[in-house]
Design a protein around this motif. Structure first.
Motif, short mmCIF file in Angstrom:
data_model
loop_
_atom_site.label_atom_id
_atom_site.label_comp_id
_atom_site.label_asym_id
_atom_site.label_seq_id
_atom_site.Cartn_x
_atom_site.Cartn_y
_atom_site.Cartn_z
N SER A 23 44.17 29.43 79.02
CA SER A 23 43.53 29.71 80.30
C SER A 23 43.26 28.42 81.08
O SER A 23 42.56 27.53 80.59
N ARG A 24 43.80 28.37 82.29
CA ARG A 24 43.55 27.23 83.16
C ARG A 24 42.06 27.10 83.45
O ARG A 24 41.50 26.00 83.49
N GLU A 25 41.39 28.25 83.65
CA GLU A 25 39.95 28.25 83.93
C GLU A 25 39.17 27.67 82.75
O GLU A 25 38.20 26.94 82.95
N ALA A 26 39.58 27.99 81.54
CA ALA A 26 38.91 27.44 80.36
C ALA A 26 39.09 25.93 80.30
O ALA A 26 38.15 25.19 80.01
N ALA A 27 40.30 25.48 80.62
CA ALA A 27 40.57 24.03 80.61
C ALA A 27 39.71 23.32 81.66
O ALA A 27 39.14 22.26 81.38
N LEU A 28 39.61 23.90 82.85
CA LEU A 28 38.79 23.30 83.90
C LEU A 28 37.30 23.29 83.51
O LEU A 28 36.60 22.31 83.76
N VAL A 39 31.21 23.74 73.75
CA VAL A 39 30.39 24.52 72.83
C VAL A 39 30.18 25.92 73.40
O VAL A 39 30.29 26.92 72.69
N ALA A 40 29.87 26.00 74.70
CA ALA A 40 29.66 27.30 75.34
C ALA A 40 30.91 28.16 75.27
O ALA A 40 30.84 29.36 74.95
N LEU A 41 32.07 27.58 75.53
CA LEU A 41 33.33 28.33 75.47
C LEU A 41 33.61 28.82 74.06
O LEU A 41 34.03 29.96 73.86
N HIS A 42 33.33 27.97 73.08
CA HIS A 42 33.52 28.38 71.68
C HIS A 42 32.58 29.52 71.32
O HIS A 42 33.00 30.51 70.72
N GLU A 43 31.29 29.38 71.70
CA GLU A 43 30.31 30.43 71.39
C GLU A 43 30.66 31.73 72.10
O GLU A 43 30.39 32.81 71.58
N ALA A 44 31.28 31.64 73.29
CA ALA A 44 31.67 32.82 74.06
C ALA A 44 33.03 33.36 73.64
O ALA A 44 33.57 34.26 74.29
N ARG A 45 33.60 32.78 72.60
CA ARG A 45 34.90 33.20 72.06
C ARG A 45 35.99 33.23 73.13
O ARG A 45 36.78 34.17 73.22
N GLN A 52 30.35 30.37 81.34
CA GLN A 52 29.74 29.89 82.58
C GLN A 52 28.33 30.45 82.74
O GLN A 52 27.41 29.73 83.14
N ALA A 53 28.17 31.72 82.43
CA ALA A 53 26.84 32.33 82.53
C ALA A 53 25.88 31.66 81.57
O ALA A 53 24.73 31.37 81.91
N TRP A 54 26.36 31.38 80.38
CA TRP A 54 25.53 30.74 79.36
C TRP A 54 25.11 29.34 79.84
O TRP A 54 23.96 28.95 79.70
N LEU A 55 26.04 28.62 80.46
CA LEU A 55 25.74 27.28 80.95
C LEU A 55 24.79 27.29 82.15
O LEU A 55 24.02 26.36 82.33
N SER A 56 24.85 28.33 82.95
CA SER A 56 24.06 28.34 84.18
C SER A 56 22.76 29.13 84.07
O SER A 56 22.01 29.19 85.04
N GLU A 57 22.46 29.70 82.92
CA GLU A 57 21.30 30.58 82.86
C GLU A 57 19.97 29.85 82.81
O GLU A 57 18.93 30.45 83.02
N ALA A 58 19.98 28.55 82.60
CA ALA A 58 18.72 27.79 82.56
C ALA A 58 18.18 27.60 83.96
O ALA A 58 18.92 27.46 84.92
N LYS A 59 16.85 27.58 84.07
CA LYS A 59 16.19 27.33 85.34
C LYS A 59 16.10 25.84 85.58
O LYS A 59 16.11 25.06 84.64
N PRO A 60 15.94 25.42 86.82
CA PRO A 60 15.72 23.99 87.09
C PRO A 60 14.41 23.54 86.45
O PRO A 60 13.55 24.36 86.15
N PRO A 61 14.26 22.23 86.25
CA PRO A 61 13.04 21.73 85.63
C PRO A 61 11.80 22.17 86.42
O PRO A 61 11.83 22.29 87.63
#
Length: 183
Positions: A23-28, A39-45, A52-61
């Motif tokens: 996947s080009r998107e995975a590579a990017l 790590v996120a991609l591996h955990e998301a299989r 991407q959702a996993w990476l962006s789900e955190a709130k700002p400080p």
């Protein structure tokens, strides 16, 4: 790549490479996001949207009191975060139930069964305090240095290695999804 190999093992790196090649998107995602995205991609299989959702789900400080100074903080969803209480699942996710000081036998079995090293906190209360101090500074999965003696890695052969870093994965509620020591 060496740190990623320590965490994912040879099979995990191979699977990650297959996701990236397919996947080009995975590579990017991995190119732009580095180790945390890998790590996120591996955990998301290999599911790029989930990673991407996993990476962006955190709130700002936070701009208010830091978790280390607040005994409990309310997030937007209404659940109470109990910083410093290692038994608080809303605050620390499965950090201590899976990677806590009391789980040596389970982590030895997991490491041996999967062939992948497993992180373990050696003092849950000290780790909870450390993690509370780190949370305002992170917005997505990240790797941080940890104090000497705070964590270790259970190796697949049942031996132990001192951990020098940890992967911290924040959750959308303002706490953590997980956090575990690595080499």
């Amino acid at each position: 790549m060496e740190r990623l190999g320590e965490r994912l093992g040879a099979d995990g790196i191979g699977q990650l490479a297959r996701y990236i090649q397919a996947s080009r998107e995975a590579a990017l995602l991995v190119c732009e996001g580095g180790e945390a995205a890998a790590v996120a991609l591996h955990e998301a299989r290999g599911d790029v949207a989930r990673a991407q959702a996993w990476l962006s789900e955190a709130k700002p400080p936070r701009t208010g009191p830091t978790p280390a100074r607040a005994s409990a903080t309310r997030d937007g969803g209404g659940s109470s975060l109990k910083w410093g209480n290692s038994k608080s699942t809303p605050t620390y996710g499965h950090t201590f139930s899976e990677h806590g000081a009391q789980n040596t036998k389970g982590l030895i079995g997991e490491a041996g069964g999967t062939g992948k090293p497993q992180g373990q906190w050696l003092n849950n209360d000290a780790a909870a305090k450390f993690l509370a101090e780190q949370r305002p500074n992170i917005n997505g999965p990240t790797t941080v240095n940890i104090p000497e003696g705070l964590g270790r890695v259970v190796n697949p052969d049942g031996s132990f290695s001192p951990a020098t870093r940890a992967i911290l994965v924040p959750s959308a509620n303002g706490g953590f999804r997980t956090a575990y020591p690595i080499l």
